[in-house]
Design an enzyme around this catalytic site. Structure first.
Site, PDB file in Angstrom:
ATOM      1  N   TYR A  83       0.809  -1.312  -0.062  1.00 46.13           N
ATOM      2  CA  TYR A  83       0.003   0.092   0.083  1.00 46.13           C
ATOM      3  C   TYR A  83       0.942   1.119   0.180  1.00 46.13           C
ATOM      4  CZ  TYR A  83       0.945  -0.168   5.246  1.00 46.13           C
ATOM      5  OH  TYR A  83       1.288  -0.162   6.422  1.00 46.13           O
ATOM      6  N   MET A 206      -2.325  -6.414   6.493  1.00 49.15           N
ATOM      7  CA  MET A 206      -1.848  -5.796   5.234  1.00 49.15           C
ATOM      8  C   MET A 206      -0.565  -6.248   4.800  1.00 49.15           C
ATOM      9  SD  MET A 206      -3.264  -2.043   6.225  1.00 49.15           S
ATOM     10  CE  MET A 206      -4.808  -1.793   7.150  1.00 49.15           C
ATOM     11  N   HIS A 242      -4.619   2.810  13.613  1.00 45.57           N
ATOM     12  CA  HIS A 242      -2.903   2.337  13.519  1.00 45.57           C
ATOM     13  C   HIS A 242      -2.413   2.866  15.103  1.00 45.57           C
ATOM     14  CE1 HIS A 242       0.819   1.629  11.798  1.00 45.57           C
ATOM     15  NE2 HIS A 242       1.414   2.536  12.001  1.00 45.57           N
TER      16      HIS A 242
HETATM   17  N1  HPA Z   1      -6.991  -5.148   9.760  1.00 49.06           N
HETATM   18  C1  HPA Z   1      -5.676  -4.989   9.016  1.00 49.06           C
HETATM   19  N2  HPA Z   1      -4.392  -4.980   9.325  1.00 49.06           N
HETATM   20  C2  HPA Z   1      -4.482  -4.809  10.688  1.00 49.06           C
HETATM   21  C3  HPA Z   1      -5.206  -5.037  11.494  1.00 49.06           C
HETATM   22  C4  HPA Z   1      -6.826  -5.126  11.112  1.00 49.06           C
HETATM   23  O1  HPA Z   1      -7.900  -5.128  11.731  1.00 49.06           O
HETATM   24  N3  HPA Z   1      -5.037  -4.683  12.895  1.00 49.06           N
HETATM   25  C5  HPA Z   1      -3.807  -4.703  12.721  1.00 49.06           C
HETATM   26  N4  HPA Z   1      -3.234  -4.878  11.528  1.00 49.06           N
END
Ligand code: HPA
Length: 267
Positions: A83, A206, A242
């Site tokens: 990303y 991700m 985040h």
């Molecule tokens: N989704 C995607 N990536 C992440 C998540 C989530 O809930 N938590 C930490 N990284």
């Protein structure tokens, strides 16, 4: 002329010494503490031409070569994600360098959301397998027949057994499950989470999947561990962010560090 993995390995060895590295560790969001524990030489990614920028907060883009529990390791303090720049193969050069340095295996770590109530935030999940739900592949454009990488047992059974044994010796439960890769950077919708849950995924994130594919392509054995930072979208009332990921990752990271140290001492 871009530097090749061989050129970079020579450069790294000129600073960190020629002893072969045995294992690579790629650290996910909020998991950087382990890099500081390694006695050795730290090199900024910025000094390694072609290494990714790894500009996500919570990552520390340094390569540290040195000893942890008597094993010579290469710790990648930051990873690049698809990303960031739309490149699925952003970690190809670092993994090629790892192989050039002599490693035969790599342990990947990440922060992930859980779809399993028995794997709550603060727990770890060892990946038994993954679903590439992004549809992207880091080997698109690779011309050689080696691109047709078998992905059965991509998550190395022997490495997983060793990690399980290490976890047991530390008295820490280590559940296993299937990780699904959505590209991000937006988090998933509750409907997207319901979809992958129905399809057999246990956690979502991700990263990691492109690196598993690249590692297998390069002939490196690979295992991956998620630190669960949150329940996935729609599975709890908690807000996903985040900031929350970075705050929660160290909870699991402390357990992961114990498991990795024990794993290395028997490696
Ligand atoms: N989704 C995607 N990536 C992440 C998540 C989530 O809930 N938590 C930490 N990284």
């Amino acid at each position: 002329m871009p530097m090749t993995a061989q050129d970079l390995a020579v450069l790294i060895q000129s600073r960190a010494g020629n002893d072969p590295v045995r294992l690579g560790l790629v650290l996910g969001s909020g998991l950087g503490h382990l890099a500081e524990e390694v006695k050795g030489t730290a090199i900024d990614y910025a000094d390694l031409s072609g290494f990714p920028h790894a500009g996500v907060s919570g990552h520390n883009p340094k390569l540290v070569i040195g000893e942890l529990e008597g094993v010579r390791v290469a710790v990648f303090g930051g990873r690049a994600h698809y990303y960031e720049r739309g490149r699925g193969d952003a970690m190809r050069l670092p993994l090629e360098v790892l192989r050039e340095l002599g490693a035969e295996a790599v342990i990947l770590t990440n922060a992930a959301g859980s779809m399993r109530s028995d794997i709550p935030p603060g727990d770890l999940m060892l990946l038994s397998d993954h679903i590439n739900f992004s549809g992207l592949n880091p080997l698109i454009g690779e011309p050689s027949d080696a691109r047709f990488v078998p992905m059965t047992d991509a998550h190395d059974p022997a490495l997983r057994a060793s990690l399980q044994a290490a976890a047991k010796a530390e008295g820490l439960p280590l559940k296993e499950g299937v990780y699904a890769w959505y590209s991000g950077p937006s988090f998933e919708t509750p409907a997207e989470i319901r979809a992958i849950r129905t399809l057999g995924a246990d956690a979502v994130g991700m990263s990691t999947v492109p690196e598993v594919i690249l590692a297998r392509f390069l002939g490196l054995r690979v295992a991956a561990v998620s630190t669960i930072t949150n329940m996935a979208a729609g599975m709890s009332d908690e807000k996903i962010s985040h900031e929350h990921t970075k705050a929660m990752a160290p909870v699991g990271a402390a357990k992961l560090e114990r498991i990795l140290r024990r794993f290395l001492s028997d490696f």
